[in-house]
Design a protein around this motif. Structure first.
Motif, PDB file in Angstrom:
ATOM      1  N   GLY A 144      61.232  21.645  45.318  1.00 20.58           N
ATOM      2  CA  GLY A 144      60.231  21.095  46.227  1.00 20.58           C
ATOM      3  C   GLY A 144      60.397  21.516  47.667  1.00 20.58           C
ATOM      4  N   ILE A 145      60.807  22.762  47.910  1.00 18.56           N
ATOM      5  CA  ILE A 145      60.978  23.219  49.295  1.00 18.56           C
ATOM      6  C   ILE A 145      59.607  23.460  49.914  1.00 18.56           C
ATOM      7  CG2 ILE A 145      61.980  24.940  50.814  1.00 18.56           C
ATOM      8  CD1 ILE A 145      64.045  25.549  48.695  1.00 18.56           C
ATOM      9  N   GLN A 146      59.347  22.791  51.011  1.00 19.16           N
ATOM     10  CA  GLN A 146      58.077  22.959  51.718  1.00 19.16           C
ATOM     11  C   GLN A 146      58.344  23.112  53.213  1.00 19.16           C
ATOM     12  OE1 GLN A 146      54.290  21.411  50.410  1.00 19.16           O
ATOM     13  NE2 GLN A 146      54.269  19.967  52.116  1.00 19.16           N
ATOM     14  N   LEU A 147      57.722  24.124  53.816  1.00 19.29           N
ATOM     15  CA  LEU A 147      57.778  24.334  55.263  1.00 19.29           C
ATOM     16  C   LEU A 147      56.349  24.416  55.749  1.00 19.29           C
ATOM     17  CD1 LEU A 147      59.742  24.874  57.681  1.00 19.29           C
ATOM     18  CD2 LEU A 147      59.258  27.309  57.328  1.00 19.29           C
ATOM     19  N   GLU A 148      55.978  23.531  56.662  1.00 21.29           N
ATOM     20  CA  GLU A 148      54.591  23.428  57.082  1.00 21.29           C
ATOM     21  C   GLU A 148      54.501  23.174  58.573  1.00 21.29           C
ATOM     22  OE1 GLU A 148      52.778  19.700  55.577  1.00 21.29           O
ATOM     23  OE2 GLU A 148      54.806  19.223  54.897  1.00 21.29           O
ATOM     24  N   VAL A 149      53.371  23.541  59.134  1.00 22.53           N
ATOM     25  CA  VAL A 149      53.132  23.301  60.553  1.00 22.53           C
ATOM     26  C   VAL A 149      52.763  21.838  60.757  1.00 22.53           C
ATOM     27  CG1 VAL A 149      51.696  23.895  62.536  1.00 22.53           C
ATOM     28  CG2 VAL A 149      52.411  25.679  60.931  1.00 22.53           C
ATOM     29  N   GLY A 150      53.363  21.222  61.764  1.00 22.82           N
ATOM     30  CA  GLY A 150      53.094  19.825  62.067  1.00 22.82           C
ATOM     31  C   GLY A 150      54.366  19.019  62.123  1.00 22.82           C
ATOM     32  N   SER A 151      54.262  17.800  62.605  1.00 17.82           N
ATOM     33  CA  SER A 151      55.434  16.961  62.842  1.00 17.82           C
ATOM     34  C   SER A 151      55.709  15.963  61.729  1.00 17.82           C
ATOM     35  CB  SER A 151      55.266  16.198  64.166  1.00 17.82           C
ATOM     36  OG  SER A 151      54.087  15.401  64.129  1.00 17.82           O
ATOM     37  N   VAL A 152      54.947  16.039  60.627  1.00 17.23           N
ATOM     38  CA  VAL A 152      55.179  15.136  59.503  1.00 17.23           C
ATOM     39  C   VAL A 152      55.233  15.945  58.208  1.00 17.23           C
ATOM     40  CG1 VAL A 152      54.075  13.148  60.587  1.00 17.23           C
ATOM     41  CG2 VAL A 152      52.714  14.693  59.184  1.00 17.23           C
ATOM     42  N   ALA A 153      55.954  15.417  57.229  1.00 19.64           N
ATOM     43  CA  ALA A 153      56.007  16.040  55.912  1.00 19.64           C
ATOM     44  C   ALA A 153      54.857  15.494  55.078  1.00 19.64           C
ATOM     45  CB  ALA A 153      57.347  15.744  55.240  1.00 19.64           C
ATOM     46  N   THR A 154      53.891  16.340  54.783  1.00 19.73           N
ATOM     47  CA  THR A 154      52.786  15.916  53.934  1.00 19.73           C
ATOM     48  C   THR A 154      53.228  16.002  52.474  1.00 19.73           C
ATOM     49  OG1 THR A 154      51.855  18.149  53.741  1.00 19.73           O
ATOM     50  CG2 THR A 154      51.165  16.813  55.632  1.00 19.73           C
ATOM     51  N   PRO A 155      52.488  15.387  51.558  1.00 15.24           N
ATOM     52  CA  PRO A 155      52.848  15.519  50.137  1.00 15.24           C
ATOM     53  C   PRO A 155      52.966  16.986  49.740  1.00 15.24           C
ATOM     54  CG  PRO A 155      51.155  13.850  50.413  1.00 15.24           C
ATOM     55  CD  PRO A 155      51.307  14.518  51.746  1.00 15.24           C
ATOM     56  N   PHE A 156      53.905  17.281  48.857  1.00 18.53           N
ATOM     57  CA  PHE A 156      54.145  18.662  48.452  1.00 18.53           C
ATOM     58  C   PHE A 156      52.871  19.281  47.887  1.00 18.53           C
ATOM     59  CE2 PHE A 156      55.382  22.011  45.496  1.00 18.53           C
ATOM     60  CZ  PHE A 156      56.290  22.736  46.263  1.00 18.53           C
ATOM     61  N   GLU A 157      52.636  20.532  48.272  1.00 22.75           N
ATOM     62  CA  GLU A 157      51.454  21.245  47.797  1.00 22.75           C
ATOM     63  C   GLU A 157      51.758  21.866  46.431  1.00 22.75           C
ATOM     64  OE1 GLU A 157      48.368  24.731  49.274  1.00 22.75           O
ATOM     65  OE2 GLU A 157      50.266  24.447  50.309  1.00 22.75           O
ATOM     66  N   HIS A 158      51.390  21.159  45.382  1.00 22.75           N
ATOM     67  CA  HIS A 158      51.636  21.645  44.022  1.00 22.75           C
ATOM     68  C   HIS A 158      50.586  22.698  43.676  1.00 22.75           C
ATOM     69  CE1 HIS A 158      54.786  18.827  42.732  1.00 22.75           C
ATOM     70  NE2 HIS A 158      54.157  17.937  43.476  1.00 22.75           N
ATOM     71  N   ARG A 159      51.009  23.963  43.731  1.00 25.38           N
ATOM     72  CA  ARG A 159      50.130  25.054  43.346  1.00 25.38           C
ATOM     73  C   ARG A 159      50.340  25.365  41.866  1.00 25.38           C
ATOM     74  NH1 ARG A 159      51.430  27.248  48.971  1.00 25.38           N
ATOM     75  NH2 ARG A 159      53.261  28.292  48.089  1.00 25.38           N
ATOM     76  N   SER A 160      49.354  25.998  41.253  1.00 26.53           N
ATOM     77  CA  SER A 160      49.460  26.312  39.834  1.00 26.53           C
ATOM     78  C   SER A 160      50.520  27.387  39.609  1.00 26.53           C
ATOM     79  CB  SER A 160      48.117  26.799  39.287  1.00 26.53           C
ATOM     80  OG  SER A 160      47.810  28.085  39.819  1.00 26.53           O
ATOM     81  N   TYR A 161      51.048  27.443  38.375  1.00 27.62           N
ATOM     82  CA  TYR A 161      52.015  28.473  38.019  1.00 27.62           C
ATOM     83  C   TYR A 161      51.403  29.862  38.237  1.00 27.62           C
ATOM     84  CZ  TYR A 161      55.177  31.419  35.341  1.00 27.62           C
ATOM     85  OH  TYR A 161      56.043  32.419  34.978  1.00 27.62           O
ATOM     86  N   ALA A 162      50.142  30.016  37.858  1.00 28.03           N
ATOM     87  CA  ALA A 162      49.486  31.326  37.979  1.00 28.03           C
ATOM     88  C   ALA A 162      49.432  31.780  39.433  1.00 28.03           C
ATOM     89  CB  ALA A 162      48.079  31.265  37.387  1.00 28.03           C
TER      90      ALA A 162
END
Length: 308
Positions: free
Chosen positions: A229-247
């Motif tokens: 669940g490693i996520q790096l995003e712009v902004g000052s809060v951690a939003t819910p993880f962006e679950h992208r499809s396997y494809a």
């Protein structure tokens, strides 16, 4: 339910590729290799191990990471370090992001009032904290040191870190390395500094891969460290993880590594035979790659090849 972002975009907020550890084209278990890629986009680096730590793509079956929708993780398995914790010993996960992905992310990285947020799930079989390092690669390297905080043994914990910009940061608009993440299972005193400033940018040196850390995990035979669940995003809060499809994740991984395989009836391309043992074959890539491939590996018999 009322989330409305004020920085970054609604979709594809996560700059990290394969953060959910779903894609592992090279295999599912890796041993005996001191440095190199394992799961796609993830590197396992070790130095000075008596028995080299192993890596595998493992299943997530319970706990907070599971209920948050993750089913795979990168699992590091410690060896038997018979000589103890050496000053030059290292075991860490390394992940590199392209400079242009940071430069074009929308992060005003030279401003201390503009932020990116790093979040991930981690589980250790040993209760302790672990150093985390972010390193910029362009211009004069800068480093931002953090820790996971004390982890409870065998318990998934979500780590969230908000990181400000800094006037010394530079990210070129190209496809070279721009930002590197290290999650350190162990780093010896050759690479650490006592009382290292945490949660602040400073100039990089080899001794700034973390504050002096306990060797408990490293000196425990077969200790494990799992990350997903490693996520790096712009902004000052951690939003819910962006679950992208396997494809979609597989397609993104193909930019860096492509594996073509099939049975004897699979055709990889067209070409011609030069003599009895040589052939020239034009292999069509699945998608454009970041750079020209540096190597081509084959496996199989003379009548049944896998080309990678």
């Amino acid at each position: 339910t009322s989330f409305i972002p004020t920085t970054g975009q609604l979709s594809h907020r996560n700059i990290v590729v394969n953060g959910a550890m779903m894609v592992s084209q090279r295999g599912t278990s890796f041993s005996g290799t001191a440095q190199g890629y394992t799961l796609d986009r993830m590197q396992m680096n070790t130095v000075g191990n008596d028995e080299i730590a192993q890596t595998e793509q493992a299943s997530v079956t319970s706990g907070g990471a599971y209920t948050s929708g993750f089913r795979k993780c990168m699992k590091i398995i410690n060896g038997n370090q018979t000589s103890g914790a050496g000053a030059g010993d290292v075991v860490h996960l390394k992940m590199v992001l392209e400079a242009q992905d940071i430069a074009n992310s929308g992060w005003n990285y030279t401003s201390s009032s503009s932020f990116i947020t790093l979040s991930f799930w981690i589980k250790s079989s040993v209760a302790q904290d672990f150093p985390i390092t972010l390193r910029s690669e362009d211009g004069t390297r800068q480093v931002y040191n953090m820790t996971t905080g004390s982890l409870t043994a065998d318990t998934w914990t979500k780590v969230t870190k908000t990181i400000p910009g800094n006037s010394n940061l530079q990210f070129d608009d190209n496809n070279a390395a721009g930002l590197t993440l290290f999650v350190n299972a162990f780093v010896g005193t050759d690479y650490t500094t006592g009382s290292l400033a945490q949660n602040a940018w400073s100039s990089w040196s080899g001794a700034k891969q973390g504050d002096n850390m306990t060797s408990t995990w490293y000196t425990t035979n077969n200790a494990t460290l799992e990350i997903t669940g490693i996520q790096l995003e712009v902004g000052s809060v951690a939003t819910p993880f962006e679950h992208r499809s396997y494809a979609e994740e597989l397609h993104r991984c193909h930019r860096y590594y492509q594996k073509l395989s099939g049975d004897v009836l699979t055709y990889y391309g067209v070409g011609n035979v030069d003599g009895g043992n040589d052939a020239q074959i034009l292999v069509n890539l699945i998608t454009d790659m970041r750079a020209a491939p540096s190597s081509l590996e084959t496996s199989g018999t003379a009548n049944h090849y896998t080309i990678r």
